[in-house]
Motif scaffolding. Structure first.
Motif, PDB file in Angstrom:
ATOM      1  N   ALA A 149       0.826  -1.210   0.000  1.00 46.26           N
ATOM      2  CA  ALA A 149       0.000   0.000   0.000  1.00 46.26           C
ATOM      3  C   ALA A 149       0.862   1.263   0.000  1.00 46.26           C
ATOM      4  N   VAL A 150       1.967   1.247   0.744  1.00 52.63           N
ATOM      5  CA  VAL A 150       2.877   2.397   0.748  1.00 52.63           C
ATOM      6  C   VAL A 150       3.538   2.549  -0.618  1.00 52.63           C
ATOM      7  N   ALA A 151       4.048   1.455  -1.150  1.00 56.45           N
ATOM      8  CA  ALA A 151       4.730   1.506  -2.447  1.00 56.45           C
ATOM      9  C   ALA A 151       3.794   1.987  -3.546  1.00 56.45           C
ATOM     10  N   GLY A 152       2.514   1.619  -3.453  1.00 55.60           N
ATOM     11  CA  GLY A 152       1.553   2.014  -4.474  1.00 55.60           C
ATOM     12  C   GLY A 152       0.948   3.381  -4.250  1.00 55.60           C
ATOM     13  N   GLY A 153       1.311   4.048  -3.159  1.00 58.93           N
ATOM     14  CA  GLY A 153       0.783   5.377  -2.891  1.00 58.93           C
ATOM     15  C   GLY A 153      -0.614   5.385  -2.309  1.00 58.93           C
ATOM     16  N   ASP A 154      -1.122   4.214  -1.867  1.00 56.93           N
ATOM     17  CA  ASP A 154      -2.464   4.162  -1.288  1.00 56.93           C
ATOM     18  C   ASP A 154      -2.494   4.700   0.135  1.00 56.93           C
ATOM     19  N   VAL A 155      -1.389   4.602   0.851  1.00 62.40           N
ATOM     20  CA  VAL A 155      -1.277   5.178   2.187  1.00 62.40           C
ATOM     21  C   VAL A 155       0.037   5.951   2.266  1.00 62.40           C
ATOM     22  N   ALA A 156       0.061   6.966   3.142  1.00 62.12           N
ATOM     23  CA  ALA A 156       1.266   7.783   3.275  1.00 62.12           C
ATOM     24  C   ALA A 156       2.311   7.120   4.155  1.00 62.12           C
ATOM     25  N   LEU A 157       1.849   6.391   5.166  1.00 63.98           N
ATOM     26  CA  LEU A 157       2.746   5.743   6.120  1.00 63.98           C
ATOM     27  C   LEU A 157       2.325   4.298   6.315  1.00 63.98           C
ATOM     28  N   GLY A 158       3.305   3.431   6.518  1.00 63.06           N
ATOM     29  CA  GLY A 158       3.028   2.059   6.895  1.00 63.06           C
ATOM     30  C   GLY A 158       3.777   1.715   8.165  1.00 63.06           C
ATOM     31  N   PHE A 159       3.180   0.867   8.994  1.00 66.09           N
ATOM     32  CA  PHE A 159       3.846   0.379  10.199  1.00 66.09           C
ATOM     33  C   PHE A 159       3.849  -1.144  10.121  1.00 66.09           C
ATOM     34  N   VAL A 160       5.047  -1.726  10.106  1.00 61.17           N
ATOM     35  CA  VAL A 160       5.175  -3.144   9.776  1.00 61.17           C
ATOM     36  C   VAL A 160       6.098  -3.859  10.760  1.00 61.17           C
ATOM     37  N   GLU A 161       5.933  -5.188  10.802  1.00 58.68           N
ATOM     38  CA  GLU A 161       6.723  -6.042  11.684  1.00 58.68           C
ATOM     39  C   GLU A 161       7.773  -6.850  10.935  1.00 58.68           C
ATOM     40  N   THR A 162       7.629  -6.961   9.638  1.00 56.05           N
ATOM     41  CA  THR A 162       8.502  -7.830   8.870  1.00 56.05           C
ATOM     42  C   THR A 162       9.916  -7.257   8.744  1.00 56.05           C
ATOM     43  N   PRO A 163      10.933  -8.112   8.733  1.00 52.30           N
ATOM     44  CA  PRO A 163      12.296  -7.643   8.456  1.00 52.30           C
ATOM     45  C   PRO A 163      12.568  -7.503   6.958  1.00 52.30           C
ATOM     46  N   ASP A 164      11.639  -7.959   6.126  1.00 54.31           N
ATOM     47  CA  ASP A 164      11.837  -7.955   4.675  1.00 54.31           C
ATOM     48  C   ASP A 164      11.328  -6.640   4.090  1.00 54.31           C
ATOM     49  N   LEU A 165      12.185  -5.633   4.098  1.00 53.23           N
ATOM     50  CA  LEU A 165      11.814  -4.305   3.611  1.00 53.23           C
ATOM     51  C   LEU A 165      12.430  -4.058   2.234  1.00 53.23           C
ATOM     52  N   PRO A 166      11.640  -3.620   1.260  1.00 53.16           N
ATOM     53  CA  PRO A 166      12.190  -3.354  -0.068  1.00 53.16           C
ATOM     54  C   PRO A 166      13.112  -2.144  -0.057  1.00 53.16           C
ATOM     55  N   SER A 167      14.098  -2.164  -0.925  1.00 54.04           N
ATOM     56  CA  SER A 167      15.096  -1.087  -0.949  1.00 54.04           C
ATOM     57  C   SER A 167      14.505   0.238  -1.404  1.00 54.04           C
ATOM     58  N   GLY A 168      13.368   0.226  -2.077  1.00 54.00           N
ATOM     59  CA  GLY A 168      12.798   1.463  -2.601  1.00 54.00           C
ATOM     60  C   GLY A 168      12.042   2.293  -1.589  1.00 54.00           C
ATOM     61  N   LEU A 169      11.877   1.806  -0.368  1.00 50.02           N
ATOM     62  CA  LEU A 169      11.139   2.548   0.649  1.00 50.02           C
ATOM     63  C   LEU A 169      12.078   3.036   1.744  1.00 50.02           C
ATOM     64  N   GLN A 170      11.726   4.188   2.322  1.00 51.00           N
ATOM     65  CA  GLN A 170      12.445   4.710   3.483  1.00 51.00           C
ATOM     66  C   GLN A 170      11.860   4.051   4.737  1.00 51.00           C
ATOM     67  N   HIS A 171      12.655   3.940   5.794  1.00 49.29           N
ATOM     68  CA  HIS A 171      12.142   3.315   7.008  1.00 49.29           C
ATOM     69  C   HIS A 171      12.921   3.767   8.231  1.00 49.29           C
ATOM     70  N   VAL A 172      12.301   3.622   9.379  1.00 44.44           N
ATOM     71  CA  VAL A 172      12.949   3.919  10.647  1.00 44.44           C
ATOM     72  C   VAL A 172      12.300   3.050  11.721  1.00 44.44           C
ATOM     73  N   THR A 173      13.101   2.621  12.695  1.00 43.74           N
ATOM     74  CA  THR A 173      12.574   1.825  13.803  1.00 43.74           C
ATOM     75  C   THR A 173      11.770   2.707  14.747  1.00 43.74           C
ATOM     76  N   VAL A 174      10.556   2.267  15.084  1.00 42.28           N
ATOM     77  CA  VAL A 174       9.715   3.035  15.996  1.00 42.28           C
ATOM     78  C   VAL A 174       9.473   2.313  17.316  1.00 42.28           C
ATOM     79  N   PHE A 175       9.748   1.008  17.361  1.00 39.33           N
ATOM     80  CA  PHE A 175       9.484   0.253  18.587  1.00 39.33           C
ATOM     81  C   PHE A 175      10.286  -1.035  18.541  1.00 39.33           C
ATOM     82  N   THR A 176      10.846  -1.417  19.680  1.00 39.35           N
ATOM     83  CA  THR A 176      11.552  -2.684  19.779  1.00 39.35           C
ATOM     84  C   THR A 176      10.641  -3.687  20.465  1.00 39.35           C
ATOM     85  N   ASP A 177      10.300  -4.728  19.723  1.00 42.93           N
ATOM     86  CA  ASP A 177       9.340  -5.721  20.175  1.00 42.93           C
ATOM     87  C   ASP A 177      10.072  -7.009  20.571  1.00 42.93           C
TER      88      ASP A 177
END
Length: 318
Positions: A149-177
């Motif tokens: 949804a983030v990559a397609g522009g459907d949402v402005a922000l995504g919050f995810v648990e997966t370690p598999d993040l595509p190189s085309g997206l920016q990201h930052v850690t928000v919580f240590t689970d």
């Protein structure tokens, strides 16, 4: 003439949302007293409310003792249904709010289930205090869908648990689970003499979330080689917890999702040897977040900063 058959009173004539929120809060906070405090309700009123609910339902929801109140098995199952009801009510409230404020700036967010259930409500509340002129629209999905949804522009922000993040997206850690292995009290793992060996975890079929969930992706990366197919796939953490309680099999879930079940003694935490099951929960977005913009402010709230300014430039790159 057919005999008159009495019918039970309509649920909406006596059930209220406060009862359900107190019940769910007991699971989330570990006791009825803590639930009452979180809801800003006097302990005596909370106890009276849940006793009324028990009378109406016809079964006991809480084990009451001098050490406090914990959920019965029937209470746990009722809590699952109550949580779903409250989530539907909250979606209704959010939808009505969105319709009533069409002229507002809107921030669209896609979130994985665990983050949406346990973290986002607090973040949204803090964000609305900080930016009352911005409406938030939340879509709950699994991590893979949120990234899409983030990559397609459907949402402005995504919050995810997966370690598999595509190189085309920016990201930052928000919580240590922390992920924990849990089993029902009758499962063999609940009676181990020592920590569970990683090799045994790797070859054991588990009760799991659906393909694309962040927890499942984390386990796939943690365990080398191919893991066995799940015993059963379910699309909510609450459903998985209930399946484990019922003895279907063990599971690996966020501590956020199982804390209430562990406190109630309905699940047993199984210690593991070797690698820790810690993981980073991430905010993801496309391009650069403008300093001072709504999305940047929301990320700062999620990170716990909340002291003005946008996302730091160091956080803008992956």
């Amino acid at each position: 003439m057919a005999p008159h058959v009495p019918t039970a009173p309509r649920t909406d004539s006596w059930l209220n949302l406060t009862m359900l929120r107190l019940l769910v809060g007991t699971a989330d906070h570990g006791s009825l007293s803590a639930s009452a405090r979180a809801a800003g309700i006097a302990q005596s009123n909370a106890s009276r409310s849940l006793r009324t609910l028990e009378r109406r339902l016809g079964y006991t929801l809480l084990h009451r003792s001098t050490r406090g109140s914990t959920l019965t098995p029937e209470g746990v199952l009722t809590t699952v249904w109550a949580r779903e009801t409250l989530e539907a009510v909250d979606r209704l409230a959010a939808g009505v709010d969105a319709l009533a404020h069409r002229g507002k700036e809107e921030l669209t967010i896609g979130s994985s289930m665990t983050i949406a259930e346990h973290l986002l409500p607090g973040w949204i509340g803090a964000f609305r205090t900080r930016r009352p002129g911005v409406a938030t629209r939340l879509q709950v999905m699994n991590s893979a869908q949120a990234i899409e949804a983030v990559a397609g522009g459907d949402v402005a922000l995504g919050f995810v648990e997966t370690p598999d993040l595509p190189s085309g997206l920016q990201h930052v850690t928000v919580f240590t689970d922390e992920l924990v292995v849990v089993a029902g009290p009758g499962h063999a793992w609940s009676r181990l003499d020592g920590p569970l060996e990683p090799a045994e975890l790797a070859v054991t079929a588990l009760v799991e979330r659906e393909e694309g969930s962040g927890t499942r992706a984390f386990l796939d990366r943690l365990v080398d080689g191919h893991r066995p197919a799940p015993l059963v796939e379910l699309n909510s953490n609450s459903a998985i917890c209930q399946a484990v309680v019922e003895g279907i099999g063990p599971a690996v879930l966020s501590r956020l999702a199982v804390a209430g079940y562990l406190r109630a003694g309905l699940l047993v935490e199984v210690p593991t040897r070797g690698r820790q099951l810690g993981r980073s929960l991430q905010a993801v977005w496309r391009d650069r977040l403008p300093d001072g913009g709504a999305a940047a402010d929301f990320v700062e709230v999620a990170r716990g900063a909340g002291r003005g300014g946008g996302v730091s430039r160091s956080s803008q790159s992956s």
